[in-house]
Design an enzyme around this catalytic site. Structure first.
Site, PDB file in Angstrom:
ATOM      1  CG  ASN A  39      -0.455  -0.274   2.515  1.00 20.32           C
ATOM      2  OD1 ASN A  39       0.560  -0.946   2.663  1.00 20.32           O
ATOM      3  ND2 ASN A  39      -1.103   0.249   3.532  1.00 20.32           N
ATOM      4  CD  GLU A  41      -1.697   4.605   4.531  1.00 17.70           C
ATOM      5  OE1 GLU A  41      -1.242   5.451   5.331  1.00 17.70           O
ATOM      6  OE2 GLU A  41      -2.396   3.637   4.874  1.00 17.70           O
ATOM      7  CB  CYS A  50      -5.161  -1.517  -1.935  1.00 18.22           C
ATOM      8  SG  CYS A  50      -6.528  -0.793  -1.006  1.00 18.22           S
ATOM      9  CD  GLU A  52      -5.205  -6.133  -1.497  1.00 20.45           C
ATOM     10  OE1 GLU A  52      -4.731  -4.984  -1.378  1.00 20.45           O
ATOM     11  OE2 GLU A  52      -5.878  -6.696  -0.621  1.00 20.45           O
ATOM     12  CB  CYS A  83     -10.952  -2.608   0.031  1.00 20.65           C
ATOM     13  SG  CYS A  83     -10.299  -2.039  -1.557  1.00 20.65           S
ATOM     14  CB  CYS A  86      -8.622  -4.729  -3.825  1.00 21.78           C
ATOM     15  SG  CYS A  86      -7.481  -3.336  -3.754  1.00 21.78           S
TER      16      CYS A  86
HETATM   17  N1  THU Z   1      -5.173  -1.845   2.510  1.00 19.50           N
HETATM   18  C1  THU Z   1      -4.564  -2.610   1.542  1.00 19.50           C
HETATM   19  O1  THU Z   1      -3.535  -2.215   0.993  1.00 19.50           O
HETATM   20  N2  THU Z   1      -5.122  -3.786   1.227  1.00 19.50           N
HETATM   21  C2  THU Z   1      -6.186  -4.361   1.864  1.00 19.50           C
HETATM   22  O2  THU Z   1      -6.569  -5.472   1.529  1.00 19.50           O
HETATM   23  C3  THU Z   1      -6.857  -3.613   2.936  1.00 19.50           C
HETATM   24  C4  THU Z   1      -6.409  -2.221   3.145  1.00 19.50           C
HETATM   25  C5  THU Z   1      -4.515  -0.597   2.909  1.00 19.50           C
HETATM   26  C6  THU Z   1      -5.150   0.680   2.437  1.00 19.50           C
HETATM   27  C7  THU Z   1      -4.624   1.671   3.466  1.00 19.50           C
HETATM   28  O3  THU Z   1      -3.348   2.123   3.080  1.00 19.50           O
HETATM   29  C8  THU Z   1      -4.482   0.843   4.737  1.00 19.50           C
HETATM   30  O4  THU Z   1      -4.489  -0.510   4.324  1.00 19.50           O
HETATM   31  C9  THU Z   1      -5.591   1.083   5.741  1.00 19.50           C
HETATM   32  O5  THU Z   1      -6.833   0.942   5.157  1.00 19.50           O
END
Ligand code: THU
Length: 129
Positions: A39, A41, A50, A52, A83, A86
């Site tokens: 991920n 941000e 994300c 994925e 999520c 994804c």
């Molecule tokens: N996140 C992912 O990268 N993948 C997931 O399957 C769930 C959530 C990340 C997004 C964000 O940067 C952090 O987790 C909190 O939501």
């Protein structure tokens, strides 16, 4: 390298200063190649991506278009589930029977298929006139 090891390793590179929630994802493509993502941000929160999505982008950039196995890992109390967005992204490139392993850094694992994860997936058939 196993998908688990690849996802665990890439998770360390996650850029998650706002959630402090690092996620790693590894995808095996039909060619056998493994692609990873973490991920990323952003201070403008909705612009974050994300793990994925990163792994899928790496797969497509490398020229593979079908995923056959996925592993996602986070430092969560229970296996982290992709999520909704994804799930749709994964479904674009994987058959319904593809297995998604969701894991914690503590060693817990849960496996679901894409079909189980996204029943009623929006697909090209919905757009036929
Ligand atoms: N996140 C992912 O990268 N993948 C997931 O399957 C769930 C959530 C990340 C997004 C964000 O940067 C952090 O987790 C909190 O939501």
């Amino acid at each position: 390298m196993s998908l688990k090891d690849a996802a665990t390793r890439v998770r360390e590179n996650a850029y998650a200063p706002y959630s402090n929630f690092k996620v790693g994802a590894a995808i095996r493509a039909a060619s056998g190649a493994v692609y990873t993502g973490c991920n990323v941000e952003n201070v403008a929160y909705p612009e974050g991506t994300c793990a994925e999505a990163g792994a899928i982008a790496a797969m497509i950039a490398a020229g593979d278009t079908e995923l056959t196995e996925v592993y996602v890992i986070a430092g969560s109390p229970m296996p982290v589930t992709p999520c909704g967005g994804c799930r749709q992204k994964l479904a674009e490139f994987g058959k319904p029977a593809v297995q998604i392993t969701m894991a914690t850094t503590g060693g817990a694992e849960q496996v679901m298929t894409l079909a189980e994860m996204l029943p009623g997936v929006f697909n090209p058939a919905h757009m036929q006139g």
